[in-house]
Design a protein around this motif. Structure first.
Motif, short mmCIF file in Angstrom:
data_model
loop_
_atom_site.label_atom_id
_atom_site.label_comp_id
_atom_site.label_asym_id
_atom_site.label_seq_id
_atom_site.Cartn_x
_atom_site.Cartn_y
_atom_site.Cartn_z
N UNK A 79 78.91 39.02 5.94
CA UNK A 79 79.26 37.64 5.63
C UNK A 79 78.00 36.79 5.69
N UNK A 80 78.11 35.59 5.14
CA UNK A 80 77.06 34.60 5.31
C UNK A 80 76.12 34.47 4.14
N UNK A 81 75.52 33.31 4.08
CA UNK A 81 74.56 32.99 3.05
C UNK A 81 75.20 32.30 1.87
N UNK A 82 74.48 31.33 1.30
CA UNK A 82 74.96 30.66 0.11
C UNK A 82 73.77 30.22 -0.72
N UNK A 83 73.97 30.16 -2.03
CA UNK A 83 72.93 29.73 -2.94
C UNK A 83 73.58 29.13 -4.17
N UNK A 84 73.38 27.86 -4.39
CA UNK A 84 73.87 27.20 -5.59
C UNK A 84 75.36 27.31 -5.79
N UNK A 85 76.14 27.17 -4.73
CA UNK A 85 77.59 27.25 -4.84
C UNK A 85 78.15 28.65 -4.71
N UNK A 86 77.32 29.66 -4.62
CA UNK A 86 77.79 31.03 -4.39
C UNK A 86 77.73 31.30 -2.89
N UNK A 87 78.89 31.36 -2.24
CA UNK A 87 78.99 31.61 -0.81
C UNK A 87 79.60 32.98 -0.58
N UNK A 88 78.92 33.83 0.20
CA UNK A 88 79.49 35.14 0.54
C UNK A 88 80.49 34.93 1.67
N UNK A 89 81.78 34.99 1.32
CA UNK A 89 82.85 34.84 2.30
C UNK A 89 82.97 36.11 3.14
N UNK A 90 83.05 37.26 2.47
CA UNK A 90 83.07 38.53 3.20
C UNK A 90 82.74 39.70 2.28
#
Length: 169
Positions: A79-90
């Motif tokens: 999980x974790x991290x985001x870039x330009x509206x792309x968020x890793x939920x899981x």
């Protein structure tokens, strides 16, 4: 993707340099099956067919059971991290792990299995594969680096390079 390749290259150099430090380490004998857990920094990349790619850093937990010197089953949770509206939920997956020992304290491995990835409330799953290297730095502790293609869909790919530690019990 540049951050992922730099991180993976750095990890490979770390593993290579550590080989000199542990070359005098005595060969250990293990009893199988042997459980293990690990934690990694995960440098992920979402690369759509159209548009710009998204890169971020997340966390990955992994655990598994090694049944002999050549085979293990492993699971990943990330999980974790985001870039330009792309968020890793899981990220969640299960893999067969083929192991190739190149020295008593150094192993290469390949992973193949199935992963579910949810990025910004868009959930996909599919076949995953990758490979890496691992080196013992203490009797039950090792450092590892790997690269996984978690998803390969017709309109995007989701990859990750990871570097971390693994503890055998």
């Amino acid at each position: 993707m540049k951050m992922s390749l730099v991180s993976l290259t750095s990890a490979a150099l770390l593993v290579g340099a550590g080989a000199f430090a542990t070359s005098a380490q005595a060969q250990q004998s293990f009893t199988y099956p042997q459980g293990y857990v690990g934690g990694d920094a995960m440098f992920w990349n979402l690369d759509p067919e159209r548009g710009s790619s998204r890169d971020a850093v997340g966390l990955r937990l992994r655990g598994g059971a090694q049944f002999n010197d050549y085979f293990a089953l492993e699971g990943h949770l990330g999980t974790g991290g985001s870039d330009g509206g792309a968020d890793l939920d899981h990220l969640a997956g299960a893999y067969a792990k083929g192991i190739f020992p190149v020295a008593p304290e150094v192993r290469f491995y390949g992973l193949a299995g199935f992963t579910e990835v949810e990025v910004s409330d868009n959930r996909e799953s599919g076949f995953s594969y990758g490979g890496g290297a691992e080196m013992d730095i203490a009797p039950n502790l090792s450092v590892a680096a790997d690269y996984m293609r978690y998803l390969d869909k017709s309109d995007y790919t989701f990859d990750a390079a990871s570097v971390g530690l693994r503890y055998r019990f």
